[in-house]
Design an enzyme around this catalytic site. Structure first.
Site, PDB file in Angstrom:
ATOM      1  CG  HIS A  38     -60.397  28.768 -43.232  1.00 26.28           C
ATOM      2  ND1 HIS A  38     -59.349  28.274 -43.476  1.00 26.28           N
ATOM      3  CD2 HIS A  38     -60.784  28.489 -42.192  1.00 26.28           C
ATOM      4  CE1 HIS A  38     -59.005  27.437 -42.557  1.00 26.28           C
ATOM      5  NE2 HIS A  38     -59.924  27.598 -41.470  1.00 26.28           N
ATOM      6  CG  ASP A  40     -50.131  30.983 -38.393  1.00 22.32           C
ATOM      7  OD1 ASP A  40     -50.709  31.118 -36.910  1.00 22.32           O
ATOM      8  OD2 ASP A  40     -50.381  29.969 -38.998  1.00 22.32           O
ATOM      9  NE  ARG A  75     -51.897  28.919 -30.721  1.00 26.12           N
ATOM     10  CZ  ARG A  75     -52.712  28.694 -31.707  1.00 26.12           C
ATOM     11  NH1 ARG A  75     -52.479  29.192 -33.083  1.00 26.12           N
ATOM     12  NH2 ARG A  75     -53.925  28.341 -31.646  1.00 26.12           N
ATOM     13  CB  SER A 117     -53.800  30.982 -35.846  1.00 27.18           C
ATOM     14  OG  SER A 117     -53.144  29.968 -36.729  1.00 27.18           O
ATOM     15  CE  LYS A 138     -52.994  29.734 -40.929  1.00 27.84           C
ATOM     16  NZ  LYS A 138     -52.712  28.742 -39.908  1.00 27.84           N
TER      17      LYS A 138
HETATM   18  N1  URA Z   1     -55.852  26.280 -37.717  1.00 32.00           N
HETATM   19  C1  URA Z   1     -54.898  27.230 -37.795  1.00 32.00           C
HETATM   20  O1  URA Z   1     -54.354  27.349 -38.744  1.00 32.00           O
HETATM   21  N2  URA Z   1     -54.490  27.627 -36.747  1.00 32.00           N
HETATM   22  C2  URA Z   1     -54.991  27.378 -35.221  1.00 32.00           C
HETATM   23  O2  URA Z   1     -54.676  27.822 -34.444  1.00 32.00           O
HETATM   24  C3  URA Z   1     -55.942  26.366 -35.279  1.00 32.00           C
HETATM   25  C4  URA Z   1     -56.296  25.659 -36.468  1.00 32.00           C
END
Ligand code: URA
Length: 441
Positions: free
Chosen positions: A82, A161, A168, A183, A187
């Site tokens: 990631h 999320d 948010r 967050s 995933k």
């Molecule tokens: N990327 C994400 O997936 N979530 C966040 O909160 C910030 C960046």
């Protein structure tokens, strides 16, 4: 249990329990908690923070709010990477086929870009026909048959999320370390991975502007993954200047292909060798690829031999993409206008601001300011110089690829402030600032 109690508890700086966090995430995802109460809790978290256990509970509750992918029919060890995103960051396009060429199956879901950070899916869609929306059956079939699949993220992964992120975004609670870390990691955990290499960027073109912020985010994510039973490592990497030469979708695909053929710019080449070596180290589980130096050399060989390129070619074909555009890069989308930006004086490059280059690329139409916006795959910027290089008056610093005169003008106006020269010699920027292993945290 009720939401008012939870909000007051966090407001007064107490830790929430696992069941309280599960209650909030579960009920909010089901539409049983109103946005105003969820917003109040998010704001309390924003100001009070969360401890390690709370952050892990929040991540797991979000991961488990939808499907948890099981990739065991594809591989007995799923490895993923990631990147926290940056300008010219085409690492995924290079590193995944590179790792797959070692016989390590890759089954990855990726995201789109928002703001000036380009998304992997947007880059892949520069290739005619490349299908990013796959059914789960297609995703698994391509992974099994090809050894590599790279698709868009299924909507059924971590739906909590998705819902919380939207809230948010409109309540000023995005920039909270536990909320960002949970967050991203929710995933990853839902996507069925066993090992994750995080590439956390720092600098003006990154989400985390300072090294201290990037280190804190990387540490939080490594801890979450470790506590959830995953193998983790985070690399802290530079994003003060663009990574590689190309910024913009088709230009980045072309540079990825060149790098996969062993002919890419030195910085993106070295960056990808490092990320791939760490992915192989995790995937080797202490039995193979244990020596990082030797693994780097193996990875270099896979680039030179064409083995990594071969896997990229296979992946494009399996996704229905036009492989002729990979074999002949001139067939990729080309912009109508090209403009060279020349050095007006001689000196040493002291800065090439990645964020300014990113905004200029956005002004050309390469990215999207809102989720719905269409993007132009052909446009972008090639940045030929790096911090520390010396330039003579009249040297070409950048080529801007545009499809519209007004957009070109807007980009040029931004780019006029993107480069700083110094009369004194300037040290090159490092590619990496450090590595965070789970046992260090
Ligand atoms: N990327 C994400 O997936 N979530 C966040 O909160 C910030 C960046």
């Amino acid at each position: 249990m009720n939401m008012v109690e939870l909000i007051e508890k966090k407001r007064d700086d107490h830790a929430l329990s696992r069941s309280e966090i599960q209650y909030f995430v579960g009920r909010y995802t089901a539409g049983e908690i109103p946005d105003y109460q969820a917003s109040a809790l998010l704001m309390a978290i924003f100001f009070r923070g969360m401890d390690r256990a709370e952050t892990v509970h929040l991540t797991m509750a979000m991961a488990e709010s939808g499907d948890m992918l099981d990739l065991s029919d594809i591989t007995d060890y799923a490895i993923d990477k990631h990147s926290s995103g940056g300008v010219g960051d085409k690492t995924t396009l290079i590193v995944l086929p590179l790792v797959a060429s070692f016989g390590v199956p890759i089954a990855k879901m990726s995201g789109r870009g928002l703001g000036f950070g380009g998304g992997t899916l947007d880059k892949l869609e520069a290739i005619t026909g490349y299908a990013v929306n796959l059914s789960e059956e297609e995703f698994r079939r391509i992974a099994r048959e090809t050894g590599i699949v790279l698709s868009g993220q299924s909507k059924s992964l971590a739906p909590a999320d998705g819902k919380l992120y939207v809230l948010r975004d409109v309540t000023g609670t995005v920039a909270s370390l536990p909320l960002i870390a949970s967050s991203i990691m929710s995933k990853k955990l839902a996507a069925g991975t066993n090992g994750i290499v995080l590439d956390v960027k720092t600098g003006c073109g990154a989400f985390m502007k300072t090294l201290a912020e990037a280190r804190a985010l990387a540490t939080a994510m490594v801890q979450i993954g470790f506590d959830a039973g995953r193998d983790m490592v985070a690399l802290l990497s530079d994003m003060n200047q663009p990574l590689g030469v190309a910024v913009g979708n088709a230009l980045e695909v072309a540079e990825a292909v060149e790098t996969l053929r062993g002919q890419g710019p030195a910085d993106i080449h070295s960056h990808c060798v490092e990320v791939a070596a760490h992915m192989l180290r995790l995937a080797g589980r202490g039995e193979r690829w244990t020596n990082l130096g030797e693994t780097r050399a193996d990875v270099e060989r896979a680039l030179r031999s064409g083995a990594a390129y071969e896997f990229f070619h296979r992946m494009i074909a399996a996704h229905g993409g036009d492989v002729r555009q990979i074999e002949d890069l001139n067939r990729l989308p080309q912009a109508r206008l090209r403009h060279d930006l020349l050095a007006r004086e001689s000196g040493n490059i002291a800065a090439i601001y990645a964020d300014t280059v990113g905004w200029a690329t956005l002004a050309l139409g390469a990215g999207r300011a809102t989720k719905e916006q269409a993007i132009d795959h052909a446009v972008g910027i090639q940045v030929y110089k790096s911090v520390g290089d010396s330039v003579d008056i009249g040297d070409c610093l950048m080529t801007i690829h545009a499809n519209d005169e007004k957009q070109l003008e807007a980009a040029l106006e931004l780019l006029a402030r993107s480069v700083e020269l110094s009369a004194e010699p300037v040290d090159p920027l490092p590619l990496f600032y450090g590595v965070i292993e789970a046992e260090d945290t």
